[in-house]
Design an enzyme around this catalytic site. Structure first.
Site, PDB file in Angstrom:
ATOM      1  N   HIS A   1     -53.162  54.959  80.099  1.00 14.72           N
ATOM      2  CA  HIS A   1     -53.484  54.245  78.855  1.00 14.72           C
ATOM      3  C   HIS A   1     -52.225  54.144  78.003  1.00 14.72           C
ATOM      4  CE1 HIS A   1     -53.965  58.448  77.634  1.00 14.72           C
ATOM      5  NE2 HIS A   1     -54.086  58.109  76.361  1.00 14.72           N
TER       6      HIS A   1
ATOM      7  N   HIS B   1     -51.254  55.091  74.911  1.00 12.66           N
ATOM      8  CA  HIS B   1     -50.766  56.006  73.871  1.00 12.66           C
ATOM      9  C   HIS B   1     -49.327  56.452  74.158  1.00 12.66           C
ATOM     10  CE1 HIS B   1     -55.052  57.126  72.380  1.00 12.66           C
ATOM     11  NE2 HIS B   1     -54.563  56.070  71.768  1.00 12.66           N
TER      12      HIS B   1
ATOM     13  N   ASP C   1     -47.713  59.134  73.824  1.00 11.14           N
ATOM     14  CA  ASP C   1     -47.440  60.388  74.543  1.00 11.14           C
ATOM     15  C   ASP C   1     -47.769  60.271  76.039  1.00 11.14           C
ATOM     16  OD1 ASP C   1     -50.173  60.306  73.761  1.00 11.14           O
ATOM     17  OD2 ASP C   1     -50.364  62.464  74.017  1.00 11.14           O
ATOM     18  N   HIS C   2     -48.091  59.049  76.487  1.00  8.23           N
ATOM     19  CA  HIS C   2     -48.278  58.789  77.924  1.00  8.23           C
ATOM     20  C   HIS C   2     -47.336  57.707  78.449  1.00  8.23           C
ATOM     21  CE1 HIS C   2     -52.040  61.205  78.279  1.00  8.23           C
ATOM     22  NE2 HIS C   2     -51.909  61.085  76.967  1.00  8.23           N
TER      23      HIS C   2
ATOM     24  N   HIS D   1     -61.781  56.443  75.193  1.00 12.05           N
ATOM     25  CA  HIS D   1     -60.636  57.046  74.482  1.00 12.05           C
ATOM     26  C   HIS D   1     -59.771  55.886  73.989  1.00 12.05           C
ATOM     27  CE1 HIS D   1     -57.434  59.817  73.460  1.00 12.05           C
ATOM     28  NE2 HIS D   1     -56.589  59.155  74.228  1.00 12.05           N
TER      29      HIS D   1
ATOM     30  N   ASP E   1     -56.435  60.855  79.348  1.00 16.94           N
ATOM     31  CA  ASP E   1     -57.112  61.517  78.231  1.00 16.94           C
ATOM     32  C   ASP E   1     -58.608  61.217  78.221  1.00 16.94           C
ATOM     33  OD1 ASP E   1     -54.666  62.483  77.488  1.00 16.94           O
ATOM     34  OD2 ASP E   1     -54.489  61.307  75.643  1.00 16.94           O
TER      35      ASP E   1
ATOM     36  N   HIS F   1     -53.388  66.600  79.294  1.00 14.22           N
ATOM     37  CA  HIS F   1     -53.016  67.661  78.351  1.00 14.22           C
ATOM     38  C   HIS F   1     -53.470  69.037  78.819  1.00 14.22           C
ATOM     39  CE1 HIS F   1     -51.754  65.160  74.857  1.00 14.22           C
ATOM     40  NE2 HIS F   1     -52.613  64.284  75.356  1.00 14.22           N
TER      41      HIS F   1
HETATM   42 ZN    ZN Z   1     -54.450  59.314  74.536  1.00 15.36          ZN
END
Ligand code: ZN
Length: 254
Positions: A55, A57, A59-60, A113, A132, A170
């Protein structure tokens, strides 16, 4: 067998190197940042050929462009979120399966998400990358979807083989487990998994991968039909989606 190496990133993210020894192809799933990924590649002497995103985001995907610039790796991500995946080359969804060397990789659309979140399923290697959406003993927050949508997405993942290894985005397992125990304090599988998680974390080791079989026995978000949980929540005759929504609401405030 696909080689899979966990690459800790940022505070509690996991990226994963995946390598097919036969073809020499090497991918990274959800690179938060480039440096830890480059160090892991160098340690093995592997050359990056693919970047996979579950996805959009940051942090990915934060490592997408710097890693692509150096390696010219092909970036593969959710087709329905093309506009939000930095540097995307190939958009995939359930109707356009993807291939890693001679491996068929199934794409599952598991929104909620984010609206276009996907999972990469390596059936022959018993591995799924869930980003996530599904965590060990937890699930992602509903930023762009409803409880109904997330329950449908998790139900799709629950139809995979029980032996499927879960590689998520995570290291939230210990905190997820503490929350799970508030709902099912008498669940022996949950108590046993928490003991294992606590000793892994004490040794600073990852709790990942989990397996679908363990998650079905311990993850409250996959267990809205648990009689003990329903009694705790005072929702004995509610639907699974209603129970799921209440668990998610409580976790948001935990
Ligand atoms: Zn995420």
């Amino acid at each position: 067998m696909l080689e899979i190496e966990i690459v800790p990133c940022l505070a509690d993210n996991y990226a994963y190197l995946i390598r097919d020894g036969r073809s020499g192809l090497c991918g990274v799933v959800d690179p938060s940042e480039p440096d830890p990924v480059e160090r892991a590649l160098a340690a093995h002497g592997w050359r990056l050929t693919h970047i996979l995103n579950t996805h959009h985001h940051f942090d990915h995907t934060g490592g997408n462009l710097p890693l692509k610039e150096k390696s010219h790796a092909e970036i593969v991500g959710p087709a329905k979120d093309r506009d939000r995946i930095p540097g995307i080359d190939a958009g995939v969804d359930e109707s356009t399966p993807w291939q890693f060397g001679d491996r068929k990789v199934r794409v599952l659309e598991i929104p909620a998400h984010t609206r276009a979140h996907i999972a990469f399923v390596f059936d022959d290697d018993d591995a799924v990358f869930t980003g996530d959406t599904l965590f060990s003993m937890g699930c992602g927050r509903l930023f762009e979807g409803t409880p109904d949508m997330m329950w449908t997405s998790l139900s799709k993942l629950m139809r995979l083989k029980d032996s499927m290894r879960i590689f998520c985005g995570h290291e939230y397992t210990a905190s997820n487990g503490r929350f799970a125990l508030t709902l099912e304090p008498g669940n022996p599988d949950l108590i046993a998994r928490m003991k294992e998680v606590e000793s892994l974390r004490a040794a600073k080791a990852p709790t990942i991968p989990s397996t679908l079989s363990v998650e079905k026995k311990t993850n409250p978000f996959l267990r809205p039909d648990s009689p003990e949980m329903r009694r705790t929540l005072n929702m004995v005759s509610a639907t699974n989606v209603e129970v799921f929504a209440e668990i998610r609401r409580r976790k948001d405030a935990f």
